[in-house]
Design a protein around this motif. Structure first.
Motif, mmCIF file in Angstrom:
data_model
loop_
_atom_site.group_PDB
_atom_site.id
_atom_site.type_symbol
_atom_site.label_atom_id
_atom_site.label_comp_id
_atom_site.label_asym_id
_atom_site.label_seq_id
_atom_site.Cartn_x
_atom_site.Cartn_y
_atom_site.Cartn_z
ATOM 1 N N HIS A 153 -9.159 11.493 -21.604
ATOM 2 C CA HIS A 153 -10.325 12.276 -21.188
ATOM 3 C C HIS A 153 -11.446 11.370 -20.682
ATOM 4 O O HIS A 153 -12.217 11.757 -19.804
ATOM 5 N N LEU A 162 -10.842 8.633 -19.051
ATOM 6 C CA LEU A 162 -10.359 8.338 -17.702
ATOM 7 C C LEU A 162 -10.690 9.462 -16.744
ATOM 8 O O LEU A 162 -11.257 9.252 -15.674
ATOM 9 N N LEU A 163 -10.348 10.671 -17.142
ATOM 10 C CA LEU A 163 -10.522 11.824 -16.260
ATOM 11 C C LEU A 163 -11.999 12.110 -15.994
ATOM 12 O O LEU A 163 -12.363 12.631 -14.954
ATOM 13 N N ALA A 164 -12.843 11.751 -16.926
ATOM 14 C CA ALA A 164 -14.269 12.059 -16.775
ATOM 15 C C ALA A 164 -15.037 10.945 -16.079
ATOM 16 O O ALA A 164 -16.119 11.175 -15.558
ATOM 17 N N SER A 165 -14.468 9.733 -16.066
ATOM 18 C CA SER A 165 -15.249 8.627 -15.509
ATOM 19 C C SER A 165 -14.718 8.153 -14.158
ATOM 20 O O SER A 165 -15.424 7.453 -13.436
ATOM 21 N N SER A 166 -13.465 8.542 -13.836
ATOM 22 C CA SER A 166 -12.902 8.218 -12.527
ATOM 23 C C SER A 166 -13.161 6.758 -12.175
ATOM 24 O O SER A 166 -13.978 6.446 -11.308
ATOM 25 N N GLN A 201 -2.439 8.908 -5.239
ATOM 26 C CA GLN A 201 -3.360 9.847 -5.872
ATOM 27 C C GLN A 201 -2.585 10.967 -6.584
ATOM 28 O O GLN A 201 -2.931 11.376 -7.693
ATOM 29 N N ASN A 223 -1.185 9.643 -9.723
ATOM 30 C CA ASN A 223 -2.295 9.492 -10.654
ATOM 31 C C ASN A 223 -2.613 10.817 -11.345
ATOM 32 O O ASN A 223 -2.763 10.891 -12.569
ATOM 33 N N VAL A 224 -2.691 11.853 -10.538
ATOM 34 C CA VAL A 224 -2.961 13.190 -11.069
ATOM 35 C C VAL A 224 -1.876 13.605 -12.056
ATOM 36 O O VAL A 224 -2.171 14.147 -13.127
ATOM 37 N N LEU A 257 -2.207 11.345 -15.438
ATOM 38 C CA LEU A 257 -3.369 11.683 -16.259
ATOM 39 C C LEU A 257 -3.327 13.140 -16.715
ATOM 40 O O LEU A 257 -3.617 13.448 -17.873
ATOM 41 N N GLY A 258 -2.958 14.034 -15.803
ATOM 42 C CA GLY A 258 -2.889 15.449 -16.169
ATOM 43 C C GLY A 258 -1.852 15.700 -17.247
ATOM 44 O O GLY A 258 -2.107 16.438 -18.210
ATOM 45 N N ALA A 279 -3.103 14.362 -20.598
ATOM 46 C CA ALA A 279 -4.188 15.191 -21.132
ATOM 47 C C ALA A 279 -3.641 16.455 -21.772
ATOM 48 O O ALA A 279 -4.061 16.836 -22.864
#
Lengths: 189, 189
Positions: free
Chosen positions: A109, A111-115, A147, A150-151, A154-155, A158
């Motif tokens: 999270h 990672l996903l929030a700070s990009s 990309q 990456n999605v 991370l997805g 999560a």
DNA sequence: ACCTGAACACCGTTCAAGT
DNA sequence: ACCTGAACACCGTTCAAGT
């Protein structure tokens, strides 16, 4: 060039940025993402909470540094062997990153929030990009494919991490194979 | 059967759960995910912060209810037209859900962190599952494909929403097409 | 049962002051 | 420049008490 700034006057710096990020990393490992607290970090390195602001302007910057530190744990060297099929190389990389994220509850999270945009994030991105280029994708497609991967990584992590169920990589790998198929179809047409 | 419980004694209930969730939804729209605060919700409906505990056991439950409310905004009826190609139907659904999530800053993180299990989440899932079944996938593959699509939608929005750059659906749609290709390849082999 | 006021144990951040 | 103590404006949650 960075650091080693002359302290013309005043007290000597008792810590480094890295020691503070290290404390944040320890807190992440021990208490999860919610446990990474400015006051907790300060207590762990033995200074007052507000003294942290001498090293970092705010908590968001600390979190970005923490994410960078986390990404530095990914061993890029293992995926540069060009004799292996590109699917295998990406799979190994994806599993490695996934494992790194799963051991730290809530880390994904961050990672996903700070990009992340730091050097380690760039290195990780370049590694994937290089493999995709080896696979024969033109630069534009390679960037989009990176990309997309990456999605997926991370997805998946999560959603996996919040389900309290035991973590099974089968769904993750199945999805990865569908992505590979989709990319192959696209490049051969 | 739910609610309408006899209040044998004591003061009348001045609110409903839905009014509280509605206040939470308004806060989400106005101030983003971080603005959804127990105290803020209480203030908006005009009760003391701790009175909220009469309706919900804790904040996490409120957030789950809020996510459910958010998912109820997705119009499932639009995707049931079986005369359309399945790719079109999924694309329309995915774009709809994506748009719904993008208007509420941080909302996707609530989704990713709470992994919703309520009736609306189930309805959304069943909608996708139905379309994939129409596409000819067997139940096991359809379930995995639905999860894969879920990961793509939520993961994409999470990464898009944190990049402060203007939001461009091209990358999202390109990725979706790669997924479709991958699923097609898998079903035809 | 529903609601309140007061309190507890936290947060991130700022300010004034000391060296 | 680095650090401290005190404070501010918040959190979620609990407790005792009122109706």
């Amino acid at each position: 060039m960075v650091g080693a700034r002359r302290n013309r006057r005043g007290r000597r710096r008792s810590l480094s940025e890295q020691e503070i990020l290290g404390a944040a990393f320890d807190l992440l490992a021990e208490r999860g993402a919610d446990g990474v607290t400015l006051r907790g970090v300060a207590a762990r390195v033995g200074i007052a909470p507000n003294a942290v602001y001498t090293y970092f302007p705010d908590k968001a910057t600390i979190v970005r540094g923490l994410v960078e530190l986390l990404l530095s744990k990914v061993d890029h060297g293992r995926f540069t062997d060009r004799t292996l099929p590109w699917r295998e190389r990406i799979r190994a990389f994806a599993l490695d990153l996934r494992a790194e994220l799963l051991v730290h509850p809530g880390a994904v999270h961050l990672l996903l929030a700070s990009s992340p945009t730091g050097p380690n994030a760039k290195t990780v991105g370049d590694t994937v990009l290089g493999i995709l280029a080896d696979a024969g994708l033109d630069p534009e497609d390679a960037a989009r494919a990176a990309q997309l991967l990456n999605v997926h990584i991370l997805g998946s992590v999560a959603l996996e991490a919040t389900d309290h169920q035991p973590i099974d990589p089968a769904q993750f790998l199945w999805g990865l194979d569908r992505l590979f198929d989709g990319l192959t179809t696209h490049t051969t047409t």
